[in-house]
Design a protein around this motif. Structure first.
Motif, mmCIF file in Angstrom:
data_model
loop_
_atom_site.group_PDB
_atom_site.id
_atom_site.type_symbol
_atom_site.label_atom_id
_atom_site.label_comp_id
_atom_site.label_asym_id
_atom_site.label_seq_id
_atom_site.Cartn_x
_atom_site.Cartn_y
_atom_site.Cartn_z
ATOM 1 N N PRO A 29 0.814 -1.217 0.000
ATOM 2 C CA PRO A 29 0.000 0.000 0.000
ATOM 3 C C PRO A 29 0.851 1.272 0.000
ATOM 4 O O PRO A 29 1.968 1.274 0.525
ATOM 5 C CB PRO A 29 -0.764 -0.095 1.328
ATOM 6 N N GLU A 30 0.299 2.313 -0.575
ATOM 7 C CA GLU A 30 0.941 3.610 -0.463
ATOM 8 C C GLU A 30 0.405 4.259 0.804
ATOM 9 O O GLU A 30 -0.819 4.363 0.963
ATOM 10 C CB GLU A 30 0.576 4.451 -1.704
ATOM 11 N N PRO A 31 1.257 4.682 1.723
ATOM 12 C CA PRO A 31 0.747 5.219 2.997
ATOM 13 C C PRO A 31 0.241 6.654 2.857
ATOM 14 O O PRO A 31 0.719 7.561 3.525
ATOM 15 C CB PRO A 31 1.957 5.116 3.931
ATOM 16 N N LEU A 35 -6.663 2.249 4.754
ATOM 17 C CA LEU A 35 -7.084 1.168 3.859
ATOM 18 C C LEU A 35 -8.602 1.081 3.801
ATOM 19 O O LEU A 35 -9.291 1.370 4.778
ATOM 20 C CB LEU A 35 -6.538 -0.164 4.368
ATOM 21 N N HIS A 36 -9.113 0.649 2.652
ATOM 22 C CA HIS A 36 -10.557 0.457 2.513
ATOM 23 C C HIS A 36 -10.848 -1.005 2.161
ATOM 24 O O HIS A 36 -9.924 -1.821 1.986
ATOM 25 C CB HIS A 36 -11.148 1.443 1.505
ATOM 26 N N ILE A 37 -12.113 -1.321 2.035
ATOM 27 C CA ILE A 37 -12.520 -2.716 1.834
ATOM 28 C C ILE A 37 -11.975 -3.280 0.517
ATOM 29 O O ILE A 37 -11.745 -4.477 0.406
ATOM 30 C CB ILE A 37 -14.069 -2.847 1.945
ATOM 31 N N GLY A 38 -11.712 -2.411 -0.460
ATOM 32 C CA GLY A 38 -11.082 -2.879 -1.699
ATOM 33 C C GLY A 38 -9.679 -3.406 -1.430
ATOM 34 O O GLY A 38 -9.262 -4.432 -1.980
ATOM 35 N N HIS A 39 -8.945 -2.709 -0.547
ATOM 36 C CA HIS A 39 -7.612 -3.202 -0.189
ATOM 37 C C HIS A 39 -7.689 -4.564 0.487
ATOM 38 O O HIS A 39 -6.758 -5.355 0.391
ATOM 39 C CB HIS A 39 -6.909 -2.222 0.763
ATOM 40 N N ALA A 40 -8.810 -4.800 1.184
ATOM 41 C CA ALA A 40 -8.942 -6.099 1.864
ATOM 42 C C ALA A 40 -8.847 -7.233 0.846
ATOM 43 O O ALA A 40 -8.330 -8.304 1.150
ATOM 44 C CB ALA A 40 -10.249 -6.165 2.645
ATOM 45 N N CYS A 224 -1.266 -7.642 -8.352
ATOM 46 C CA CYS A 224 -1.778 -6.270 -8.336
ATOM 47 C C CYS A 224 -3.102 -6.238 -9.079
ATOM 48 O O CYS A 224 -3.503 -7.218 -9.710
ATOM 49 C CB CYS A 224 -0.782 -5.316 -8.969
ATOM 50 N N SER A 225 -3.775 -5.111 -8.991
ATOM 51 C CA SER A 225 -5.083 -5.035 -9.637
ATOM 52 C C SER A 225 -4.928 -4.736 -11.130
ATOM 53 O O SER A 225 -3.864 -4.361 -11.624
ATOM 54 C CB SER A 225 -5.998 -4.057 -8.917
ATOM 55 N N LEU A 226 -6.031 -4.935 -11.822
ATOM 56 C CA LEU A 226 -6.042 -5.025 -13.277
ATOM 57 C C LEU A 226 -5.486 -3.810 -14.021
ATOM 58 O O LEU A 226 -4.975 -3.938 -15.129
ATOM 59 C CB LEU A 226 -7.501 -5.253 -13.708
ATOM 60 N N GLY A 254 -8.875 -8.716 -10.842
ATOM 61 C CA GLY A 254 -9.904 -7.682 -10.966
ATOM 62 C C GLY A 254 -10.096 -6.915 -9.671
ATOM 63 O O GLY A 254 -9.943 -7.462 -8.580
ATOM 64 N N ARG A 255 -10.423 -5.643 -9.790
ATOM 65 C CA ARG A 255 -10.701 -4.838 -8.601
ATOM 66 C C ARG A 255 -12.083 -5.152 -8.067
ATOM 67 O O ARG A 255 -12.978 -5.527 -8.819
ATOM 68 C CB ARG A 255 -10.641 -3.341 -8.948
ATOM 69 N N LEU A 256 -12.236 -4.956 -6.791
ATOM 70 C CA LEU A 256 -13.520 -5.152 -6.144
ATOM 71 C C LEU A 256 -14.253 -3.813 -6.042
ATOM 72 O O LEU A 256 -13.693 -2.824 -5.566
ATOM 73 C CB LEU A 256 -13.299 -5.701 -4.722
ATOM 74 N N ASN A 257 -15.476 -3.793 -6.531
ATOM 75 C CA ASN A 257 -16.354 -2.635 -6.316
ATOM 76 C C ASN A 257 -17.581 -3.125 -5.567
ATOM 77 O O ASN A 257 -17.976 -4.280 -5.708
ATOM 78 C CB ASN A 257 -16.785 -2.033 -7.644
ATOM 79 N N SER A 264 -12.333 4.938 -3.772
ATOM 80 C CA SER A 264 -11.010 5.485 -4.052
ATOM 81 C C SER A 264 -10.587 6.391 -2.902
ATOM 82 O O SER A 264 -11.394 7.016 -2.227
ATOM 83 C CB SER A 264 -10.993 6.214 -5.378
ATOM 84 N N LYS A 265 -9.284 6.418 -2.691
ATOM 85 C CA LYS A 265 -8.740 7.201 -1.586
ATOM 86 C C LYS A 265 -9.064 8.680 -1.744
ATOM 87 O O LYS A 265 -9.294 9.373 -0.755
ATOM 88 C CB LYS A 265 -7.226 7.053 -1.573
ATOM 89 N N ARG A 266 -9.065 9.130 -2.968
ATOM 90 C CA ARG A 266 -9.345 10.529 -3.255
ATOM 91 C C ARG A 266 -10.715 10.909 -2.698
ATOM 92 O O ARG A 266 -10.915 11.943 -2.078
ATOM 93 C CB ARG A 266 -9.340 10.715 -4.787
#
Ligand code: ATP
Ligand code: MG
Length: 546
Positions: A29-31, A35-40, A224-226, A254-257, A264-266
């Motif tokens: 992860p980039e600090p 972290l969010h549930i996608g990172h899980a 890593c993700s797609l 694939g990423r989880l949505n 997204s962190k933003r």
């Protein structure tokens, strides 16, 4: 639930063919946020896959951009990982490899595979070409090795301002993959780094640093993700041209949505900055710390993630599946106390004034192993306002009404006789009578009550605040094209007052409960001695067909 997916198959093959001797993965992860549930998904995939082959997983902070990174996030990420139950083999920092990464850059220059460019960012983009057109070589592309070494050294020494020069790989400006058109490898950033402080003012780009870090750590499968799919060719180029001993390989998933959830962190940062939520750990946030405070358990998150499967396609999963995972985790294991939300007082006129009875009640009616407890009962109790109506409207009404008898769960039958109002016309007291013969546990079966409702004893119940949630964002046909800030749900937080049974007096932050008839709740850190605070994790049943 055991992990099983296409990457596991690849790992099995690689072990069988002797391509690798063990499985070593990393979560990078980039600090720059929590972290969010996608990172899980990334965490669980990396750790569970490695575990299933007795392998190892490193936590590596990808801290190569000093502008956005912070120790607060490093600590938060370490904490979240531990909460999920994962222990990294090592905790590494990308920035700890800056020296070795720099040496590899020098090597590339010496091999004629990298050059210092004076074009600015805008010019670089312009020269890069498009999907249909080749790029154009930079006028600085053919600098001599000596000149490049000198200029790169000067970049490192701080002779140039941010953006004035970059180091670029010399690959092919006509390459069909745009990522291969002389990608930038180093940029100048005069910002203090959270660990390296002011030691460096040149910072490697992800595409250069990441494969090298994987190699230095002996990572076998770099997952890593797609969106990194079309960077794999550059990953391999870096590995092939930097004379590293160990060759790692990149695989994408694939990423989880999740519906009604932007991850997204933003977005998360914008919500915090605009004070739309109380912080990263607001129980409405899809961050791991928010989910934890909301009452989600590591088990629920793991089984949810594993249940979504993993493939090379991004997927969108209904938010209800996460709730279902929580119910499955806690149904048999959580205590089931009484909590009365939005209460109204019932006075049982024929019950003795100064008596308190302690009645037997199971801790979890579906699981005897959790034992029993006593709940108190007296002349005054609270029931939920929604459990009373003046006149029984129809046969379906299985609650209290005037002239109607219900069972107070694990206590007695009571019948409502009259009500008292306050000055605003709200009912504040219901007068009732009880029938001593109907005491719970005595096998009384002469007549059936008009339903079972729960209660708390007004003499010892503890005041409580209940925080009920809806999704932070609700997407509709009308708002689907608007900015996410305009999709925020104004009803995402509802605060209700009430009481919980006296048995909860010692509850601590993160205790999980199923409040009878009300859903799954967790004790919040805002609780005080005089007032407990509970967050509703989810309701008892999904309104959604899974
Ligand atoms: P965001 O897009 O939210 O800013 P990111 O991908 O930039 O997230 P990183 O800190 O770089 O965040 O992520 C660490 C790892 O987690 C990466 O390997 C990334 O692919 C993975 N990851 C992040 N979000 C998801 C997701 N929704 N599904 C699967 N993996 C994810
Ligand atoms: Mg990223």
């Amino acid at each position: 639930m055991e992990i099983n997916n296409f990457i596991k198959t690849i790992m099995e093959e690689d072990l069988k063919n002797g391509k690798v001797n063990e499985i070593i993965t990393r979560f990078p992860p980039e600090p720059n946020a929590y972290l969010h549930i996608g990172h899980a998904r990334a965490i669980i995939t990396n750790f569970e896959l490695a575990d299933s082959f007795d392998g190892k997983t490193n936590l590596r902070f990808d801290d190569t951009n000093p502008v956005k990174e912070d120790q607060e996030f490093v600590d938060g990420i370490i904490n979240d990982l531990a909460w999920l139950g994962y222990r990294p083999e090592n905790i590494f920092y990308g920035s700890d490899y800056f020296e070795k990464t720099y040496e590899k850059a020098i090597l590339l220059i010496k091999k004629g595979l990298a050059y210092v460019d004076d074009l600015n960012q805008e010019e670089i983009s312009k020269y890069r070409g498009t999907l249909n057109e080749p790029g154009v070589n930079s006028p600085y592309r053919d600098r001599s090795v000596e000149e490049n070494l000198k200029l790169f050294e000067e970049m490192k020494e701080g002779k140039y301002a941010d953006g004035e020069k970059t180091l670029r790989a010399k690959i092919d400006m006509a390459h069909p993959n745009i990522n291969m058109r002389d990608p930038v490898m180093y940029r100048i950033i005069h910002t203090t780094h959270h660990r390296q402080k002011d030691k460096w003012c040149i910072y490697p780009m992800y595409d250069f640093a990441h494969p090298l870090q994987d190699s230095f750590e002996g990572i076998t499968h770099s997952l890593c993700s797609l969106e990194y799919d079309n960077h794999r060719i550059l990953y391999d180029w870096v590995i092939d041209n930097t004379e590293v001993e160990h060759h790692p390989h990149q695989y994408e998933f694939g990423r989880l949505n999740i519906t009604n959830t932007i991850m997204s962190k933003r977005y998360l940062r914008a919500l915090v900055d605009a004070k739309k939520v109380s912080g990263y750990d607001d129980p409405r946030m899809p961050t791991l710390c928010g989910l934890r405070r909301r009452g989600y358990t590591p088990n629920a998150i793991k089984s949810f993630i594993l249940g979504t499967g993993l493939s090379r396609v991004n997927s969108t999963v209904p938010e209800e599946e996460l709730e279902e995972a929580l119910r499955n985790d806690l149904k048999m294991s959580a205590l089931r106390p009484n909590a009365v939300i939005d209460p109204v007082k019932v006075i049982i006129d024929n019950y003795p004034d100064d008596v308190i009875e302690y009645l037997d009640c199971p801790n979890n009616a579906e699981n005897d192993e959790l034992g029993a407890k006593k709940i108190s009962f007296s002349k005054e109790v609270y029931i939920e306002r929604d459990d009373f109506i003046l006149e029984k409207p129809n046969k379906k009404w299985k609650r209290l009404a005037l002239g109607v008898e219900v069972r107070l769960m694990y206590a007695y039958f009571i019948k409502a006789n009259s009500v008292e109002y306050d000055d605003n016309g709200n009912i504040i007291i219901i007068h009732a009578t009880y029938d001593p013969k109907t005491k719970s546990g005595t096998g009384f079966d002469e007549r059936k009550p008009n339903g079972n409702i729960h209660f708390v004893n007004a003499k010892d119940a503890i005041p409580a605040e209940f925080r009920l949630f809806e999704p932070l964002m609700k997407e509709t046909e009308e708002n689907k094209d608007l900015d996410f800030m305009e999709k925020l749900n104004p009803n995402s937080l509802e605060i209700k007052e009430g009481y919980v049974e006296a048995n909860l007096k010692d509850t601590k932050e993160l205790d999980h409960f199923q409040f009878i008839r009300n859903g799954y709740f967790v004790t919040d850190k805002d609780s005080t001695k005089d007032k407990l605070v509970f967050n509703r994790t989810c309701s008892l049943k999904s309104s959604f067909k899974l």
